[in-house]
Design a protein around this motif. Structure first.
Motif, mmCIF file in Angstrom:
data_model
loop_
_atom_site.group_PDB
_atom_site.id
_atom_site.type_symbol
_atom_site.label_atom_id
_atom_site.label_comp_id
_atom_site.label_asym_id
_atom_site.label_seq_id
_atom_site.Cartn_x
_atom_site.Cartn_y
_atom_site.Cartn_z
ATOM 1 N N VAL A 109 0.841 -1.223 0.023
ATOM 2 C CA VAL A 109 -0.177 -0.050 0.059
ATOM 3 C C VAL A 109 0.689 1.271 0.205
ATOM 4 C CG1 VAL A 109 -1.722 1.201 1.117
ATOM 5 C CG2 VAL A 109 -1.852 -1.237 1.253
ATOM 6 N N PHE A 110 1.791 1.186 0.807
ATOM 7 C CA PHE A 110 2.789 2.405 1.014
ATOM 8 C C PHE A 110 3.753 2.636 -0.135
ATOM 9 C CE2 PHE A 110 6.289 5.050 2.671
ATOM 10 C CZ PHE A 110 5.608 6.188 2.637
ATOM 11 N N LEU A 111 4.936 1.378 0.020
ATOM 12 C CA LEU A 111 5.983 1.312 -0.856
ATOM 13 C C LEU A 111 5.777 1.269 -2.282
ATOM 14 C CD1 LEU A 111 8.888 1.859 -0.603
ATOM 15 C CD2 LEU A 111 9.454 -0.528 0.134
ATOM 16 N N ALA A 112 5.241 0.330 -2.738
ATOM 17 C CA ALA A 112 4.939 -0.037 -4.157
ATOM 18 C C ALA A 112 4.766 1.090 -4.967
ATOM 19 C CB ALA A 112 4.160 -1.316 -4.162
ATOM 20 N N PRO A 113 3.561 2.105 -4.744
ATOM 21 C CA PRO A 113 3.309 3.020 -5.496
ATOM 22 C C PRO A 113 4.576 4.235 -5.622
ATOM 23 C CG PRO A 113 1.678 2.627 -3.846
ATOM 24 C CD PRO A 113 2.914 1.949 -3.452
ATOM 25 N N ARG A 114 5.495 3.926 -4.779
ATOM 26 C CA ARG A 114 6.412 5.169 -4.829
ATOM 27 C C ARG A 114 7.809 4.661 -5.562
ATOM 28 N NH1 ARG A 114 3.231 6.062 -0.618
ATOM 29 N NH2 ARG A 114 2.828 8.112 0.054
ATOM 30 N N LEU A 115 7.777 3.341 -5.888
ATOM 31 C CA LEU A 115 9.008 2.859 -6.437
ATOM 32 C C LEU A 115 9.236 3.316 -7.836
ATOM 33 C CD1 LEU A 115 9.193 -0.913 -5.106
ATOM 34 C CD2 LEU A 115 10.270 1.130 -4.246
ATOM 35 N N GLY A 116 8.218 3.650 -8.660
ATOM 36 C CA GLY A 116 8.495 4.278 -9.995
ATOM 37 C C GLY A 116 9.364 5.429 -9.771
ATOM 38 N N ALA A 117 9.070 6.372 -8.865
ATOM 39 C CA ALA A 117 9.981 7.662 -8.760
ATOM 40 C C ALA A 117 11.374 7.288 -8.382
ATOM 41 C CB ALA A 117 9.268 8.317 -7.678
ATOM 42 N N PHE A 118 11.555 6.118 -7.596
ATOM 43 C CA PHE A 118 12.995 5.780 -7.429
ATOM 44 C C PHE A 118 13.702 5.260 -8.353
ATOM 45 C CE2 PHE A 118 15.680 2.490 -5.231
ATOM 46 C CZ PHE A 118 16.732 3.464 -4.772
ATOM 47 N N SER A 119 12.785 4.466 -9.360
ATOM 48 C CA SER A 119 13.351 3.850 -10.298
ATOM 49 C C SER A 119 13.982 4.782 -11.388
ATOM 50 C CB SER A 119 12.265 2.721 -11.135
ATOM 51 O OG SER A 119 12.901 2.208 -12.270
ATOM 52 N N ARG A 120 12.986 5.905 -11.519
ATOM 53 C CA ARG A 120 13.278 6.876 -12.804
ATOM 54 C C ARG A 120 14.647 7.618 -12.259
ATOM 55 N NH1 ARG A 120 7.773 7.069 -12.853
ATOM 56 N NH2 ARG A 120 7.493 8.739 -11.027
ATOM 57 N N GLN A 121 14.770 7.810 -10.834
ATOM 58 C CA GLN A 121 16.228 8.431 -10.404
ATOM 59 C C GLN A 121 17.368 7.461 -10.636
ATOM 60 O OE1 GLN A 121 15.734 9.144 -6.023
ATOM 61 N NE2 GLN A 121 13.727 9.946 -6.404
#
Length: 302
Positions: A109-121
């Protein structure tokens, strides 16, 4: 064979077999054939003139000689990882693979939706997320980073507190419209309760139903927190959920918020040998930053 026949690279097979407990699991982790792992372990035993594993029904266990070699191999691994952290990748950016183990609710619920931003970095980095309702062993190298509900008490592990988070009771709007409001703890016994399967509670911090009301006996049980939430959203009954999950669902509403509130803590844990690697450090810093920015969500509405 003589000492010259000793292959240093075979120690990687020893480490992986010892940590996974079987040749099959080790082969899967290393991306090689089962026969390759077996052959390399046999070559290592032959070169050293010592039996390193006992074959048991439940898997492979290190012999006393294997235990001594394991300690030496872990020391060599630590030196190699330290050298990699100090030298490699300084001019190449963050690359490779980082595996993050997290409880299913936090991870999904919390981390998975944010991993795209980390991957783009970090486009050269492969991110693996283990969002599972069980403890993740960093000592067995199941992950590079683990999100835990408690500080580790042993092992070469480093932990930092991410945040406290609150939990409360939730029910679906439609459920309460049909069954009426719940105005006291005593009234909870008249409603179906949703919780964990008792013998699959993997951390004592999750055994919180008795803290809500001792007489509560969940009628619907799941080892998976996300499954519990989805059952609650479908109108199956009342459930204890973290506020960062329950408050995010528009079809759920808090029940007895002023009366029932629990607080737990998330810790970010890394292995001492791995924490200075660029990919691990980058992922750990990203998670800590995202949690810090969302701290109000973890603590819930007053």
């Amino acid at each position: 064979m003589t000492g010259a026949d000793f292959e240093w690279s075979d120690l990687r097979y020893l480490l992986t077999v010892a940590r996974s407990g079987s040749l099959t699991a080790a082969a899967r982790q290393m991306g090689v054939e089962h026969s390759t792992v077996s052959r390399r372990i046999t070559a290592l035993e032959t070169a050293l003139g010592a039996k390193l594993f006992d074959r048991r029904t439940g898997g492979l266990l290190l012999t006393p000689q294997g235990e001594r070699l394991m300690a030496a191999a872990e020391g060599m691994e630590a030196l190699a990882l330290s050298a990699q952290g100090e030298i490699a990748g300084a001019d190449l950016g963050v690359s490779g693979t980082v595996r993050i183990g997290a409880p299913d609710g936090f991870g999904t619920v919390f981390l998975a939706p944010r991993l795209g931003a980390f991957s783009r970095q970090h486009p050269a980095l492969e991110i693996q997320l283990l969002a599972m309702p069980r403890l993740i062993s960093l000592s067995k190298r199941e992950a590079d980073i683990a999100i835990s509900l408690s500080r580790p008490k042993e092992g070469r592990l480093h932990a930092r507190k991410l945040t406290d988070y609150r939990l409360g009771l939730y029910a679906a709007v439609a459920y309460l419209e049909t069954h009426g409001p719940i105005e006291s703890r005593a009234a909870l016994g008249r409603h179906p309760f949703i919780g964990y399967i008792d013998d699959l509670i993997y951390a004592p911090e999750l055994d919180y139903v008795p803290l809500v009301a001792r007489e509560l006996k969940p009628r619907i049980k799941s080892s998976n927190l996300v499954a519990q939430m989805e059952a609650t959203r479908a109108g199956a009954g009342v459930c204890v959920l973290p506020c960062f999950m329950g408050d995010a669902m528009p079809d759920l509403v808090p029940v007895l918020r002023g009366e029932v509130s629990l607080t737990r803590t998330f810790y970010l844990v890394t292995h001492t040998d791995m924490r200075d690697l660029a990919r691990v450090r980058a992922a750990a810093d990203f998670i800590a930053s995202e949690v810090g920015q969302a701290r109000a969500r973890f603590l819930g509405a007053p």
